[in-house]
Design a protein around this motif. Structure first.
Motif, PDB file in Angstrom:
ATOM      1  N   PHE A 190      66.605  15.629 -97.917  1.00 28.11           N
ATOM      2  CA  PHE A 190      68.061  14.618 -97.453  1.00 28.11           C
ATOM      3  C   PHE A 190      68.677  13.304 -98.616  1.00 28.11           C
ATOM      4  N   ILE A 191      69.907  13.400 -99.131  1.00 29.11           N
ATOM      5  CA  ILE A 191      70.898  12.879-100.575  1.00 29.11           C
ATOM      6  C   ILE A 191      70.752  11.796 -99.566  1.00 29.11           C
ATOM      7  N   ASN A 192      70.922  10.423-100.731  1.00 34.67           N
ATOM      8  CA  ASN A 192      70.955   9.193-100.573  1.00 34.67           C
ATOM      9  C   ASN A 192      72.173   8.337-101.687  1.00 34.67           C
ATOM     10  N   ILE A 193      73.007   7.901-100.542  1.00 37.31           N
ATOM     11  CA  ILE A 193      73.939   7.145-102.031  1.00 37.31           C
ATOM     12  C   ILE A 193      74.041   6.426-102.125  1.00 37.31           C
ATOM     13  N   ARG A 194      73.949   5.696-103.430  1.00 35.95           N
ATOM     14  CA  ARG A 194      74.374   4.285-103.402  1.00 35.95           C
ATOM     15  C   ARG A 194      75.756   4.655-104.252  1.00 35.95           C
ATOM     16  N   LEU A 195      76.356   3.070-103.517  1.00 38.36           N
ATOM     17  CA  LEU A 195      78.066   3.159-104.023  1.00 38.36           C
ATOM     18  C   LEU A 195      78.203   1.655-104.821  1.00 38.36           C
ATOM     19  N   SER A 196      79.084   1.106-105.628  1.00 33.75           N
ATOM     20  CA  SER A 196      79.893   1.097-106.999  1.00 33.75           C
ATOM     21  C   SER A 196      79.875  -0.348-105.865  1.00 33.75           C
ATOM     22  N   SER A 197      79.893  -1.807-106.102  1.00 34.57           N
ATOM     23  CA  SER A 197      80.308  -2.817-106.424  1.00 34.57           C
ATOM     24  C   SER A 197      81.717  -2.299-106.552  1.00 34.57           C
ATOM     25  N   ALA A 198      82.624  -2.178-106.710  1.00 35.11           N
ATOM     26  CA  ALA A 198      84.437  -2.178-107.002  1.00 35.11           C
ATOM     27  C   ALA A 198      84.532  -1.296-105.147  1.00 35.11           C
ATOM     28  N   LYS A 237      82.196  16.387 -97.881  1.00 32.10           N
ATOM     29  CA  LYS A 237      82.735  17.721 -97.503  1.00 32.10           C
ATOM     30  C   LYS A 237      83.382  18.693 -97.759  1.00 32.10           C
ATOM     31  N   GLU A 238      84.931  17.026 -99.035  1.00 31.56           N
ATOM     32  CA  GLU A 238      85.807  18.418-100.267  1.00 31.56           C
ATOM     33  C   GLU A 238      84.491  18.320-101.264  1.00 31.56           C
ATOM     34  N   ALA A 239      83.620  17.895-101.313  1.00 31.16           N
ATOM     35  CA  ALA A 239      82.094  17.826-102.856  1.00 31.16           C
ATOM     36  C   ALA A 239      81.914  19.232-102.513  1.00 31.16           C
ATOM     37  N   LEU A 240      81.007  19.425-101.363  1.00 24.54           N
ATOM     38  CA  LEU A 240      80.725  21.482-100.124  1.00 24.54           C
ATOM     39  C   LEU A 240      81.882  22.455-101.060  1.00 24.54           C
ATOM     40  N   GLU A 241      82.935  21.634-100.264  1.00 19.58           N
ATOM     41  CA  GLU A 241      83.707  22.802-100.611  1.00 19.58           C
ATOM     42  C   GLU A 241      84.252  23.043-102.239  1.00 19.58           C
ATOM     43  N   SER A 242      83.483  22.461-102.942  1.00 17.22           N
ATOM     44  CA  SER A 242      83.929  23.143-104.579  1.00 17.22           C
ATOM     45  C   SER A 242      82.574  23.786-105.199  1.00 17.22           C
ATOM     46  N   ILE A 243      81.934  24.218-104.150  1.00 18.47           N
ATOM     47  CA  ILE A 243      80.628  24.681-104.720  1.00 18.47           C
ATOM     48  C   ILE A 243      80.053  25.899-104.185  1.00 18.47           C
ATOM     49  N   ASP A 244      80.381  26.710-105.381  1.00 23.60           N
ATOM     50  CA  ASP A 244      80.613  28.338-106.094  1.00 23.60           C
ATOM     51  C   ASP A 244      79.626  29.002-104.521  1.00 23.60           C
ATOM     52  N   LEU A 245      78.366  28.350-104.280  1.00 19.14           N
ATOM     53  CA  LEU A 245      77.600  29.363-103.170  1.00 19.14           C
ATOM     54  C   LEU A 245      78.325  29.048-102.043  1.00 19.14           C
ATOM     55  N   THR A 279      72.979  11.738 -96.328  1.00 20.39           N
ATOM     56  CA  THR A 279      73.494  12.712 -95.534  1.00 20.39           C
ATOM     57  C   THR A 279      72.728  14.352 -95.296  1.00 20.39           C
ATOM     58  N   ASN A 280      72.403  14.581 -94.399  1.00 22.44           N
ATOM     59  CA  ASN A 280      72.178  15.578 -93.895  1.00 22.44           C
ATOM     60  C   ASN A 280      72.190  16.758 -94.710  1.00 22.44           C
ATOM     61  N   ALA A 281      73.181  17.198 -95.321  1.00 26.28           N
ATOM     62  CA  ALA A 281      73.937  17.996 -95.360  1.00 26.28           C
ATOM     63  C   ALA A 281      73.141  19.326 -96.159  1.00 26.28           C
ATOM     64  N   ALA A 282      72.775  18.856 -97.065  1.00 26.24           N
ATOM     65  CA  ALA A 282      71.500  20.186 -97.696  1.00 26.24           C
ATOM     66  C   ALA A 282      70.403  20.769 -96.445  1.00 26.24           C
ATOM     67  N   MET A 283      70.479  19.974 -96.008  1.00 23.92           N
ATOM     68  CA  MET A 283      69.217  20.584 -95.022  1.00 23.92           C
ATOM     69  C   MET A 283      69.786  21.591 -93.597  1.00 23.92           C
ATOM     70  N   VAL A 284      70.748  21.435 -93.374  1.00 20.23           N
ATOM     71  CA  VAL A 284      71.733  22.191 -92.176  1.00 20.23           C
ATOM     72  C   VAL A 284      72.403  23.276 -92.805  1.00 20.23           C
ATOM     73  N   LEU A 285      72.381  22.735 -94.039  1.00 16.57           N
ATOM     74  CA  LEU A 285      73.421  24.079 -94.117  1.00 16.57           C
ATOM     75  C   LEU A 285      72.319  25.114 -95.593  1.00 16.57           C
ATOM     76  N   PHE A 322      80.277  23.085 -90.413  1.00 16.91           N
ATOM     77  CA  PHE A 322      80.102  21.349 -90.710  1.00 16.91           C
ATOM     78  C   PHE A 322      79.380  20.584 -89.581  1.00 16.91           C
ATOM     79  N   ASN A 323      79.537  20.965 -88.465  1.00 13.91           N
ATOM     80  CA  ASN A 323      79.433  20.004 -87.051  1.00 13.91           C
ATOM     81  C   ASN A 323      78.177  19.389 -87.099  1.00 13.91           C
ATOM     82  N   ARG A 324      77.318  20.316 -88.018  1.00 17.11           N
ATOM     83  CA  ARG A 324      76.147  19.483 -87.896  1.00 17.11           C
ATOM     84  C   ARG A 324      75.936  18.403 -88.744  1.00 17.11           C
ATOM     85  N   LEU A 325      76.743  18.411 -90.234  1.00 13.75           N
ATOM     86  CA  LEU A 325      76.289  17.128 -90.439  1.00 13.75           C
ATOM     87  C   LEU A 325      76.675  15.820 -90.355  1.00 13.75           C
TER      88      LEU A 325
END
Length: 585
Positions: free
Chosen positions: A89-97, A12-20, A48-54, A30-33
């Motif tokens: 659909f957006i798929n995210i891979r996280l770091s070992s750390a 959500k913080e990343a989305l808030e930083s996008i100009d559009l 996340t389905n963020a792009a699909m619902v927004l 954001f409730n359907r995210l």
């Protein structure tokens, strides 16, 4: 630490930083995210389905929006890869750390890991079992007892203020039948030959000691009294004896209620509380004098072809209006339900859950209507129906019980297979689905027996610590700061196990909100399966073993992983009311 809640905030913080999105923030919801594990683990760690619902409210293409969001998310130091799949659909891979920090957090939280504040301290009353005090509990009551108890435990773990309540149906015709049945056994205890138990009375042998106790206490006094004098005495003794039996049965199942609420209390003082509840409904415009058309099929006991006092329940969602006071001035069974619900509401419960047997399906709409009328729509009432349990032994149906007369008792099942198999297997199917319970299968030691498989995983975890103490005699595993050594956990298979642990808080919240404790039982089996699979990999690859005699550092790091698995298994099993054994034989 809740991985999915954490990344919901980050996304959500990343989305808030996008100009559009910033420009059209008022039109974006954001409730359907959603932020959840991908259906296919090979696609990533978080989806996340963020792009699909927004996309639609922003007037853009989902795939194009997903690409923009993906680029913004790649700036997060804990994210090593972001891919866009399908239409957006957006798929995210996280770091070992990140996984290592999460593991450290799980270790530090211990059995508190997964606790949630989603309930926000809201008061919830869970009423379950509430078997008529006319005999021992049967296997049908068993399922409702386990579902209700586990649900209450689950909701408490998720942050609700939960009360477990039992409603004692100690008024009405069934109690008169109980008293007459006990009086027959009393006469038998005095030496009379009663012969075959007359039709309409309770035939079970469980009433024999109740009759004997009466004979010991009163001798022949009761026998010489008219019925209107001995009946109240026998009722009191019989109800007390039946409730003592029921409490013992519940205790054997590890079920303990906070409140036992007597229906007879509603009828005290000339049924003042029932009258007050009906007056309250009358004041709100929900009561009138009238007649009801005859219902289809068999006529219920409280139907009369005369004018009577009725609850205008069709105005609040019911199929038909319900009688409250019969033409002779006596109260109906439902009138007591009205008073009981109002009492709960007056005690401050705005959310009430009733766990009932499938044969009570006809009560659902009338109870929901009652809740709307009494609370003005402010109270939430949920009825969970538990479908039938069929008992088998090696695939063959189990015969009826001699002790009860016509059913298999809960205690017989618990005594034969044990508390833990009964509890876990009663949850290993959604309550709205029928359940087949096979005595042989729930006691076999195999992967096909869920309770054994989950408990065995915990026992294996404990065996790892015993192995570690044997390999390193000077190692104090109790005081060791296992969270500080998690950097040594780095194998992809180990990361997958941490990812399964990361699902626990999400499962707790989702199961509590949906009021579906079976989800937790399924999760525990999946976690156990992941742990056993990793254990087996260590057999083939010595580098993956939890304890390596020649590598103290990596052994300590992996002990942290094992501690985390054990903590989640123990917490989850505790919620289901099942033990987490340290060893199994």
């Amino acid at each position: 630490m809740n991985l999915f809640a954490d990344f919901e905030v980050r996304i959500k913080e990343a989305l808030e930083s996008i100009d559009l999105i910033r420009e059209k923030r008022e039109s974006v919801d954001f409730n359907r995210l959603t932020v959840e594990p991908p259906r296919d683990p090979s696609h990533g760690d978080v989806a996340t389905n963020a792009a699909m619902v927004l996309a639609k409210p922003l007037g853009t293409n989902p795939r194009a929006l997903a690409d923009v969001i993906a680029e913004r998310l790649k700036q997060d130091a804990d994210i090593v890869d972001v891919t866009v799949a399908g239409p957006g659909f957006i798929n995210i891979r996280l770091s070992s750390a990140y996984w290592q920090r999460l593991l450290a957090s799980i270790i530090r939280d211990g059995e508190g890991y997964g606790r949630s504040a989603v309930g926000a301290g809201r008061k919830v009353n869970v009423e379950f079992v509430s078997a008529n005090p006319t005999g021992p509990m049967h296997v049908g009551h068993c399922r409702g007892a386990v579902v209700g108890d586990a649900l209450a435990n689950l909701m408490a773990f998720a942050g609700y203020e939960v009360t477990k309540e039992y409603y004692i149906n100690d008024a009405g015709s069934q109690i008169d039948v109980l008293a007459r049945s006990v009086f027959l056994r009393y006469r038998e205890a005095l030496g009379e030959t009663v012969g075959e138990i007359p039709s309409g009375l309770y035939p079970g042998d469980y009433l024999v000691p109740v009759g004997q106790a009466l004979a010991k206490e009163f001798g022949t006094k009761l026998h010489n009294m008219p019925q209107d004098e001995w009946m109240p005495i026998v009722k009191d003794r019989a109800i007390d004896a039946m409730m003592a039996m029921i409490r013992e049965d519940l205790d054997a199942l590890n079920v303990h209620h906070d409140i036992f609420y007597s229906e007879r209390g509603l009828h005290a003082d000339g049924a003042a509380r029932i009258r007050q509840a009906i007056n309250d409904l009358t004041f709100k415009g929900h009561v009138y004098r009238g007649t009801l058309p005859p219902p289809k099929g068999q006529l219920p006991e409280d139907w009369e072809d005369r004018e009577q006092t009725l609850f205008r329940s069709t105005d609040v969602g019911d199929d038909i209006d319900r009688p409250l006071i019969k033409s002779d001035g006596s109260y109906t069974y439902f009138a007591a339900d009205v008073a009981y619900f109002k009492d709960k509401f007056d005690r401050g419960y705005n959310e009430m859950i009733y766990v009932l047997g499938a044969d009570h399906g006809g009560y659902v709409k009338r109870l929901e209507a009652l809740a709307r009328a009494v609370s003005g729509g402010s109270a939430k009432l949920t009825v969970l129906l538990c479908q039938l349990v069929k008992l088998f032994r090696d695939g063959e149906p189990v015969k009826m019980s001699k002790r009860s007369g016509d059913f298999v008792t809960l205690r017989e099942v618990v005594d034969e297979v044990g508390r833990d198999p009964v509890r876990f297997m009663m949850l290993y199917r959604k309550n709205s689905e029928p359940l087949d319970f096979d005595f042989a299968k729930v006691t076999e030691q195999s992967k096909d027996n869920p309770v054994f498989y989950v408990q065995y995983a915990h026992a294996r975890c404990m065996s790892v610590f015993r192995q570690a103490r044997e390999a390193f005699p000077d190692l104090d595993t109790e005081s060791l700061d296992l969270a500080a050594a998690v950097s040594g956990v780095s194998d992809p298979a180990e990361m997958q196990l941490i990812a399964k642990l990361a699902e626990f808080p999400r499962i707790i919240e989702a199961a509590a909100l949906a009021q579906e404790p079976h989800r937790l039982a399924f999760y525990l089996y999946d976690l156990a399966s992941s742990f056993h699979a990793h254990w087996n990999k260590g057999k083939d690859n010595p580098d993956l073993r939890f304890v390596k005699d020649n590598d103290r550092e990596s052994s300590i790091a992996r002990l942290g992983l094992v501690r985390a698995v054990a903590s989640v298994l123990k917490s989850g099993l505790a919620i289901t009311g099942t033990a987490a054994p340290d060893e199994m034989r």
